[in-house]
Design an enzyme around this catalytic site. Structure first.
Site, PDB file in Angstrom:
ATOM      1  N   TYR A  85      31.740-105.678 -82.424  1.00 15.41           N
ATOM      2  CA  TYR A  85      30.435-105.226 -81.922  1.00 15.41           C
ATOM      3  C   TYR A  85      29.515-104.898 -83.095  1.00 15.41           C
ATOM      4  O   TYR A  85      28.361-105.341 -83.155  1.00 15.41           O
ATOM      5  CB  TYR A  85      30.642-103.998 -81.020  1.00 15.41           C
ATOM      6  CG  TYR A  85      29.384-103.457 -80.392  1.00 15.41           C
ATOM      7  CD1 TYR A  85      28.565-104.271 -79.604  1.00 15.41           C
ATOM      8  CD2 TYR A  85      29.019-102.128 -80.562  1.00 15.41           C
ATOM      9  CE1 TYR A  85      27.403-103.761 -79.024  1.00 15.41           C
ATOM     10  CE2 TYR A  85      27.864-101.609 -79.980  1.00 15.41           C
ATOM     11  CZ  TYR A  85      27.068-102.433 -79.207  1.00 15.41           C
ATOM     12  OH  TYR A  85      25.922-101.927 -78.639  1.00 15.41           O
ATOM     13  N   THR A  94      27.234-113.200 -76.407  1.00 17.72           N
ATOM     14  CA  THR A  94      26.002-112.566 -75.918  1.00 17.72           C
ATOM     15  C   THR A  94      25.263-111.897 -77.064  1.00 17.72           C
ATOM     16  O   THR A  94      24.048-112.053 -77.219  1.00 17.72           O
ATOM     17  CB  THR A  94      26.347-111.489 -74.868  1.00 17.72           C
ATOM     18  OG1 THR A  94      27.131-112.099 -73.863  1.00 17.72           O
ATOM     19  CG2 THR A  94      25.103-110.871 -74.269  1.00 17.72           C
ATOM     20  N   GLY A 125      19.799-102.761 -66.913  1.00 17.40           N
ATOM     21  CA  GLY A 125      20.890-101.934 -67.429  1.00 17.40           C
ATOM     22  C   GLY A 125      20.472-100.472 -67.500  1.00 17.40           C
ATOM     23  O   GLY A 125      19.389-100.095 -67.035  1.00 17.40           O
ATOM     24  N   PHE A 126      21.320 -99.685 -68.125  1.00 18.22           N
ATOM     25  CA  PHE A 126      21.090 -98.230 -68.163  1.00 18.22           C
ATOM     26  C   PHE A 126      19.792 -97.878 -68.899  1.00 18.22           C
ATOM     27  O   PHE A 126      18.852 -97.330 -68.317  1.00 18.22           O
ATOM     28  CB  PHE A 126      22.319 -97.570 -68.803  1.00 18.22           C
ATOM     29  CG  PHE A 126      22.074 -96.171 -69.271  1.00 18.22           C
ATOM     30  CD1 PHE A 126      21.583 -95.198 -68.414  1.00 18.22           C
ATOM     31  CD2 PHE A 126      22.338 -95.823 -70.596  1.00 18.22           C
ATOM     32  CE1 PHE A 126      21.345 -93.898 -68.861  1.00 18.22           C
ATOM     33  CE2 PHE A 126      22.112 -94.541 -71.040  1.00 18.22           C
ATOM     34  CZ  PHE A 126      21.600 -93.585 -70.174  1.00 18.22           C
ATOM     35  N   ILE A 127      19.688 -98.234 -70.174  1.00 18.15           N
ATOM     36  CA  ILE A 127      18.469 -97.882 -70.924  1.00 18.15           C
ATOM     37  C   ILE A 127      17.295 -98.736 -70.426  1.00 18.15           C
ATOM     38  O   ILE A 127      16.179 -98.234 -70.245  1.00 18.15           O
ATOM     39  CB  ILE A 127      18.679 -98.066 -72.446  1.00 18.15           C
ATOM     40  CG1 ILE A 127      19.840 -97.177 -72.924  1.00 18.15           C
ATOM     41  CG2 ILE A 127      17.399 -97.719 -73.217  1.00 18.15           C
ATOM     42  CD1 ILE A 127      20.228 -97.363 -74.385  1.00 18.15           C
ATOM     43  N   ASN A 168      21.424-110.637 -66.560  1.00 24.34           N
ATOM     44  CA  ASN A 168      22.443-111.415 -65.833  1.00 24.34           C
ATOM     45  C   ASN A 168      23.330-110.510 -64.977  1.00 24.34           C
ATOM     46  O   ASN A 168      24.318-110.954 -64.414  1.00 24.34           O
ATOM     47  CB  ASN A 168      23.294-112.252 -66.800  1.00 24.34           C
ATOM     48  CG  ASN A 168      24.156-111.391 -67.700  1.00 24.34           C
ATOM     49  OD1 ASN A 168      24.064-110.162 -67.687  1.00 24.34           O
ATOM     50  ND2 ASN A 168      25.006-112.027 -68.486  1.00 24.34           N
ATOM     51  N   LYS A 210      26.119-106.946 -84.150  1.00 28.64           N
ATOM     52  CA  LYS A 210      24.838-106.232 -84.201  1.00 28.64           C
ATOM     53  C   LYS A 210      24.263-106.222 -85.626  1.00 28.64           C
ATOM     54  O   LYS A 210      23.053-106.238 -85.811  1.00 28.64           O
ATOM     55  CB  LYS A 210      25.011-104.804 -83.674  1.00 28.64           C
ATOM     56  CG  LYS A 210      25.144-104.755 -82.159  1.00 28.64           C
ATOM     57  CD  LYS A 210      23.838-105.221 -81.525  1.00 28.64           C
ATOM     58  CE  LYS A 210      23.722-104.817 -80.084  1.00 28.64           C
ATOM     59  NZ  LYS A 210      22.371-105.107 -79.550  1.00 28.64           N
TER      60      LYS A 210
END
Ligand code: UDP
Length: 325
Positions: free
Chosen positions: A149, A95, A10-12, A32, A153
């Site tokens: 979200y 997820t 992914g990005f980070i 994934n 988290k």
């Protein structure tokens, strides 16, 4: 050392992968490719490549196998982006809850240090300037999917912290504020890659609402070394650290800066939230971190200002447009 990075494509995660490889470490990626891409971690010629496992963090057996083989874990895999959370709420919850549970339990079983990436979204509507790690969460009503979200988290943080207390898990939690830089897609909602893409196309920049909402943006190349330092520093164990930028900006002013820096004539357009989100959607009006704790513990101090962030995203998007054309 050998590191597992969940969400490493992914990005980070891809920036973290390059950073660790450049330091001579080995990296195993579990991804994934829901929002990441193998292209994000293509090797530059001659440099070592990460090992990539194509699979889900919700696959507890797979997570266990990957964790068994490494010295430490960065858990970055998550459903991200306001568009993703709004449109795929159930899958995102799965997820973000089950994936983290699997990672925390595997790290605990194999006695492997873990960095859990969390989010400033947990503060929700708390508009205090200079949010600190112990500040209250202020969340809207559960049927509004936006809060799912933050809820997931927050539970992730509680699971990780409880494992530190009850099972002596070596875990540190990084609460990331808006993180930006080359390679980030605007497809899932993130404002800077969206504004830059619109500006480079000469289109008006889509400012949601009246544009008075405030954020602090931090360059991913400032965030990545902080994640590594938080995992390495023994005094961070069992604790939460804010990691974010230091320059608050209103979103309408951000749009004007993107237009000025890219030389775009497209202007801006105000778009009502319900053009993109469910009726009754509430945006976070003001999100500004206090990162004194990370500064004191690991010397965290972002070095790239907002103009540099915008320029780096624009340069990256221009380069990729040239490669594609
Ligand atoms: N935003 C916007 N136009 C866009 C995308 C986002 O005005 O095309 C706003 C969004 O409503 C929020 C801010 O920019 O107020 C930051 O959005 P992002 O999704 O990047 O991060 P968030 O802080 O919401 O997690």
């Amino acid at each position: 050392m050998r590191f597992l990075i969940t969400g490493g494509a992914g990005f980070i995660g891809s920036h973290l992968t390059r950073f660790l490889i450049s330091e001579g470490h080995k990296v195993l990626i579990l991804d994934n490719f829901s929002t990441g891409s193998p292209k994000n971690v293509d090797s530059e010629s001659g440099s070592p490549v990460p090992e990539i496992v194509d699979g889900s963090v919700c696959d507890a057996e797979l997570v266990d196998r990957c964790t068994r083989e490494v010295d430490a874990v960065f858990h970055l895999a998550a459903a991200v982006g306001t568009f993703t959370i709004a449109r795929k709420t159930i899958e995102s919850l799965r997820t973000n809850l089950h994936g983290t549970e699997a990672v925390v339990e595997a790290a605990c079983r194999h006695r492997v240090p873990l960095l859990l990436s969390s989010t400033s979204e947990v503060y929700g509507l708390n508009a205090k300037t200079g949010l600190t790690e112990d500040d209250d969460r202020v969340l809207g009503s559960p049927p509004h999917s936006r809060w799912s979200y933050a809820e997931a988290k927050s539970v992730d943080e509680t699971i990780a912290h409880a494992h530190a207390v009850e099972h002596d898990l070596d875990v540190v939690i990084a609460r990331l504020f808006n993180t930006v830089g080359p390679g980030q897609s605007g497809e899932y909602g993130m404002v800077i890659p969206r504004f830059v893409r619109q500006a480079l196309a000469g289109e008006p920049l889509t400012v949601f609402g009246d544009g008075s909402q405030v954020r602090c943006f931090c360059h991913v190349l400032d965030v990545v070394p902080a994640l590594v330092a938080l995992l390495r520093e023994p005094g961070t164990r069992g604790q939460v650290f804010n990691v974010g930028g230091s320059e608050p900006v209103r979103i309408d002013q951000l749009a004007r800066r993107v237009n000025a820096i890219t030389g775009s004539p497209g202007g801006i357009v105000h778009v009502p939230y319900d053009a993109y989100f469910e009726p009754g959607y509430r945006d976070t009006p003001h999100r500004v971190p206090d990162c004194a704790k990370a500064r004191a513990r690991i010397g965290f101090r972002p070095t790239r200002d907002l103009d540099e962030i915008i320029r780096s995203v624009a340069a990256d998007q221009r380069a990729h447009a040239v490669i594609r054309s």
